[in-house]
Design a protein around this motif. Structure first.
Motif, PDB file in Angstrom:
ATOM      1  N   ALA A 152     105.785   6.023  21.171  1.00 46.22           N
ATOM      2  CA  ALA A 152     107.131   5.463  21.374  1.00 46.22           C
ATOM      3  C   ALA A 152     107.062   4.047  21.928  1.00 46.22           C
ATOM      4  CB  ALA A 152     107.938   6.363  22.306  1.00 46.22           C
ATOM      5  N   ALA A 153     106.051   3.768  22.751  1.00 49.46           N
ATOM      6  CA  ALA A 153     105.921   2.425  23.323  1.00 49.46           C
ATOM      7  C   ALA A 153     105.351   1.439  22.311  1.00 49.46           C
ATOM      8  CB  ALA A 153     105.042   2.472  24.574  1.00 49.46           C
ATOM      9  N   GLY A 154     104.821   1.943  21.204  1.00 48.68           N
ATOM     10  CA  GLY A 154     104.216   1.054  20.212  1.00 48.68           C
ATOM     11  C   GLY A 154     102.825   0.582  20.587  1.00 48.68           C
ATOM     12  N   ALA A 155     102.157   1.301  21.503  1.00 44.81           N
ATOM     13  CA  ALA A 155     100.807   0.906  21.927  1.00 44.81           C
ATOM     14  C   ALA A 155      99.882   0.826  20.714  1.00 44.81           C
ATOM     15  CB  ALA A 155     100.264   1.911  22.934  1.00 44.81           C
ATOM     16  N   ASP A 156      98.931  -0.100  20.769  1.00 46.20           N
ATOM     17  CA  ASP A 156      97.965  -0.230  19.680  1.00 46.20           C
ATOM     18  C   ASP A 156      96.720   0.617  19.948  1.00 46.20           C
ATOM     19  OD1 ASP A 156      99.261  -2.388  17.995  1.00 46.20           O
ATOM     20  OD2 ASP A 156      99.298  -3.295  19.988  1.00 46.20           O
ATOM     21  N   PHE A 157      96.241   0.539  21.183  1.00 50.82           N
ATOM     22  CA  PHE A 157      95.049   1.280  21.581  1.00 50.82           C
ATOM     23  C   PHE A 157      95.254   1.801  23.002  1.00 50.82           C
ATOM     24  CE2 PHE A 157      93.642  -2.080  18.705  1.00 50.82           C
ATOM     25  CZ  PHE A 157      92.785  -1.421  17.834  1.00 50.82           C
ATOM     26  N   ALA A 158      94.525   2.859  23.336  1.00 49.06           N
ATOM     27  CA  ALA A 158      94.538   3.324  24.728  1.00 49.06           C
ATOM     28  C   ALA A 158      93.213   4.016  25.022  1.00 49.06           C
ATOM     29  CB  ALA A 158      95.707   4.280  24.982  1.00 49.06           C
ATOM     30  N   VAL A 159      92.908   4.093  26.294  1.00 50.05           N
ATOM     31  CA  VAL A 159      91.721   4.821  26.762  1.00 50.05           C
ATOM     32  C   VAL A 159      92.111   5.552  28.045  1.00 50.05           C
ATOM     33  CG1 VAL A 159      90.101   3.116  25.823  1.00 50.05           C
ATOM     34  CG2 VAL A 159      90.880   2.891  28.197  1.00 50.05           C
ATOM     35  N   GLY A 160      91.258   6.446  28.512  1.00 49.37           N
ATOM     36  CA  GLY A 160      91.534   7.093  29.803  1.00 49.37           C
ATOM     37  C   GLY A 160      90.465   8.100  30.162  1.00 49.37           C
ATOM     38  N   CYS A 161      90.595   8.620  31.364  1.00 55.25           N
ATOM     39  CA  CYS A 161      89.577   9.460  32.002  1.00 55.25           C
ATOM     40  C   CYS A 161      89.860  10.940  31.847  1.00 55.25           C
ATOM     41  CB  CYS A 161      89.623   9.207  33.505  1.00 55.25           C
ATOM     42  SG  CYS A 161      88.589   7.892  34.042  1.00 55.25           S
TER      43      CYS A 161
ATOM     44  N   LEU B  34      90.021   8.113  23.758  1.00 56.18           N
ATOM     45  CA  LEU B  34      90.571   6.878  23.231  1.00 56.18           C
ATOM     46  C   LEU B  34      91.605   7.185  22.162  1.00 56.18           C
ATOM     47  CD1 LEU B  34      87.987   4.934  21.002  1.00 56.18           C
ATOM     48  CD2 LEU B  34      87.742   7.317  21.615  1.00 56.18           C
ATOM     49  N   TYR B  35      92.537   6.263  22.053  1.00 56.40           N
ATOM     50  CA  TYR B  35      93.669   6.379  21.121  1.00 56.40           C
ATOM     51  C   TYR B  35      93.658   5.129  20.257  1.00 56.40           C
ATOM     52  CZ  TYR B  35      98.722   5.525  20.010  1.00 56.40           C
ATOM     53  OH  TYR B  35      99.930   5.235  19.428  1.00 56.40           O
ATOM     54  N   ILE B  36      93.749   5.327  18.956  1.00 52.89           N
ATOM     55  CA  ILE B  36      93.931   4.197  18.037  1.00 52.89           C
ATOM     56  C   ILE B  36      95.158   4.526  17.195  1.00 52.89           C
ATOM     57  CG2 ILE B  36      92.921   2.788  16.191  1.00 52.89           C
ATOM     58  CD1 ILE B  36      90.156   3.664  17.115  1.00 52.89           C
ATOM     59  N   ALA B  37      96.173   3.666  17.262  1.00 52.22           N
ATOM     60  CA  ALA B  37      97.394   3.923  16.492  1.00 52.22           C
ATOM     61  C   ALA B  37      97.041   4.008  15.013  1.00 52.22           C
ATOM     62  CB  ALA B  37      98.410   2.808  16.740  1.00 52.22           C
ATOM     63  N   LYS B  38      97.662   4.963  14.360  1.00 48.22           N
ATOM     64  CA  LYS B  38      97.369   5.246  12.950  1.00 48.22           C
ATOM     65  C   LYS B  38      97.311   3.969  12.109  1.00 48.22           C
ATOM     66  CE  LYS B  38      96.883   9.107  10.689  1.00 48.22           C
ATOM     67  NZ  LYS B  38      96.623  10.445  11.229  1.00 48.22           N
ATOM     68  N   ARG B  39      98.265   3.058  12.354  1.00 48.81           N
ATOM     69  CA  ARG B  39      98.366   1.864  11.501  1.00 48.81           C
ATOM     70  C   ARG B  39      97.130   0.976  11.581  1.00 48.81           C
ATOM     71  NH1 ARG B  39     101.403   1.540  15.890  1.00 48.81           N
ATOM     72  NH2 ARG B  39     101.182  -0.205  17.336  1.00 48.81           N
ATOM     73  N   HIS B  40      96.303   1.137  12.625  1.00 54.68           N
ATOM     74  CA  HIS B  40      95.105   0.287  12.748  1.00 54.68           C
ATOM     75  C   HIS B  40      93.832   0.992  12.294  1.00 54.68           C
ATOM     76  CE1 HIS B  40      97.461  -2.620  14.848  1.00 54.68           C
ATOM     77  NE2 HIS B  40      97.633  -1.883  15.911  1.00 54.68           N
ATOM     78  N   GLN B  41      93.927   2.295  12.083  1.00 54.45           N
ATOM     79  CA  GLN B  41      92.668   3.049  11.958  1.00 54.45           C
ATOM     80  C   GLN B  41      91.817   2.642  10.767  1.00 54.45           C
ATOM     81  OE1 GLN B  41      93.542   7.227  12.253  1.00 54.45           O
ATOM     82  NE2 GLN B  41      94.259   7.054  14.359  1.00 54.45           N
ATOM     83  N   HIS B  42      92.445   2.305   9.643  1.00 53.24           N
ATOM     84  CA  HIS B  42      91.616   1.984   8.476  1.00 53.24           C
ATOM     85  C   HIS B  42      90.988   0.597   8.579  1.00 53.24           C
ATOM     86  CE1 HIS B  42      95.582   0.417   7.663  1.00 53.24           C
ATOM     87  NE2 HIS B  42      95.080  -0.353   6.720  1.00 53.24           N
ATOM     88  N   GLN B  43      91.563  -0.269   9.457  1.00 55.99           N
ATOM     89  CA  GLN B  43      90.984  -1.609   9.596  1.00 55.99           C
ATOM     90  C   GLN B  43      90.042  -1.716  10.787  1.00 55.99           C
ATOM     91  OE1 GLN B  43      94.884  -3.065  10.047  1.00 55.99           O
ATOM     92  NE2 GLN B  43      94.729  -4.451   8.290  1.00 55.99           N
ATOM     93  N   ALA B  44      90.254  -0.890  11.801  1.00 53.30           N
ATOM     94  CA  ALA B  44      89.470  -1.023  13.033  1.00 53.30           C
ATOM     95  C   ALA B  44      88.030  -0.605  12.756  1.00 53.30           C
ATOM     96  CB  ALA B  44      90.089  -0.166  14.136  1.00 53.30           C
TER      97      ALA B  44
END
Ligand SMILES: *Cc1c(COP(=O)(O)O)cnc(C)c1O
Length: 409
Positions: free
Chosen positions: A209-218, A233-243
């Motif tokens: 909902a926040a539109g985050a691109d990436f995230a990480v955490g413990c 780690l989190y990678i927003a779907k829209r970036h996954q094929h390019q990342a």
């Protein structure tokens, strides 16, 4: 005026009260450090005994297929996604937070070629800054700019590739406005990376909902996965094929068991994996995540706000004028911790620990109290502050045994 009776009544009315009994906490201890190492869920020992005896001992290597080990980083990632507002297929469990930050930062920089700056704030946890320093030194040509936490938005421009921030400041408890900042970061075409080390499991997060691109955490803090638990780690779907993965290990290969000589990234989140997952640790983390998923997340958020609020009021009531408080008063702007300040903070924390009240100390002068909503109750707050008052009124903290520093504070 708050009383212990009133707080016991609050515990009785707490919709999360049954969760406390699901943890193995030592008798008589008030544990206010779940933001550093979460408590042990009662189910963990039996689950691990079964994993060791059956999955490892009996099923041995067939467990990779039979017991779902191969998919576990992604299946467990999907479960965790429900706690952090991520739809399926965007979260993987792997490595440590430091390493995952390195991976997403490298991916973000590569997605914004030609941009020369990455930004973080001076309230970030040092390892995040250290990892960025290592990466930018290695890459050359991309600089790390560390700004004051109030100046992130003003520092943005079209030369910025990515901004990486920890949502809740580990020292002050200050919480960034994730949605608003992400939007500002996107307005200059940069990417937003969020570290949820002090968020995941403390209150619901809304990454999609926040539109985050990436995230990480413990995994070992509010998720109760055990010491050194794998991170996420989190990678927003829209970036996954390019990342493109910087750590291009075989577990992220499209077909690891073809043993090709050349790396080809898997589709989706699998490419975020590098080496063989730590299955035993992941199974322990799964117990913590499963337990958290039984809780109503809006009750979790409400209790986190209430615990921090009541604790601050109690400290003012019982120890007026004794401590500074750097925790934001606005509940929307603070995490699940309260940070008092005192020049003798270290010794006072040691005196509390001797009385089985466990916060921690963060240099130079912060007494940090973390409130894990699943197992901390309101009467615990009364007991913690009663000990704090006794220590301050008697000067007990001045005893020389409380001055010696261990290597971990
Ligand atoms: C606790 C914490 C870490 C820890 O990183 P590890 O790699 O697990 O040691 C990283 N970042 C933040 C913001 C933290 O609070």
């Amino acid at each position: 005026m708050l009383t212990r009776e009133a707080l016991l009544n609050r515990d009785a009315a707490d919709p999360l009260r049954s969760f406390r009994d699901r943890f193995d906490l030592p008798d008589g201890m008030v544990y206010l450090d779940g933001n550093s190492l979460g408590a042990l869920p009662k189910d963990t020992a039996a689950r691990l005994a079964d994993v060791v005896a059956r999955e490892w001992g009996q099923d041995l290597i067939t467990s990779w297929n039979k017991n779902g080990w191969y998919e576990l980083p992604l299946t467990l990632g999907n479960k965790l996604g429900r706690l952090i507002g991520a739809a399926e297929g965007q979260v993987a469990i792997a490595d440590s937070t430091s390493i995952n930050l390195f991976k997403v930062l490298a991916a973000a920089i590569a997605l914004r070629p030609g941009r020369k700056v990455i930004i973080s704030d001076s309230g970030n946890f040092p390892t995040d800054l250290y990892m960025a320093q290592g990466l930018t030194t290695f890459l050359g040509g991309v600089d790390l700019l560390v700004v004051d936490e109030t100046e992130v938005a003003q520092s943005l421009n079209e030369n910025v590739a990515a901004v990486f921030l920890t949502e809740v400041n580990y020292r002050s408890g200050r919480k960034h406005d994730m949605a608003a900042l992400t939007q500002k970061i996107h307005e200059v075409g940069a990417l937003a990376i969020w570290d949820l080390a002090h968020s995941a499991g403390a209150f619901p997060v809304h990454l999609d909902a926040a539109g985050a691109d990436f995230a990480v955490g413990c995994g070992y803090k509010y998720l109760n996965g055990g010491p050194g638990a794998p991170a996420f780690l989190y990678i927003a779907k829209r970036h996954q094929h390019q990342a493109m993965p910087i750590l291009s290990g075989w577990m992220g290969h499209a077909a690891p068991f073809l043993f090709d000589l050349d790396y080809r990234p898997a589709d989706g989140m699998r490419r975020a994996l590098a080496g063989t997952p730590a299955i035993l640790s992941m199974r322990a983390l799964e117990v913590g995540i499963d337990l958290m998923l039984e809780a109503d997340l809006s009750a979790l958020a409400a209790k986190s706000t209430a615990l921090t609020e009541v604790f601050m009021r109690l400290v003012e009531q019982e120890c007026p004028g004794v401590f500074g408080n750097v925790t934001p008063a606005d509940p929307a702007r603070r995490g699940s911790q309260v940070c008092l300040t005192h020049a003798q903070g270290y010794a006072i924390v040691q005196a509390l620990i001797a009385r089985k009240v466990i916060p921690d100390f963060r240099a130079p002068d912060i007494l940090r109290f973390g409130f894990a909503p699943l197992y901390v109750g309101f009467a615990d707050l009364w007991d913690a502050v009663a000990h704090l008052k006794a220590i301050m009124d008697s000067g007990e903290w001045k005893e020389s045994r409380f001055a010696a520093r261990g290597s971990v504070t």
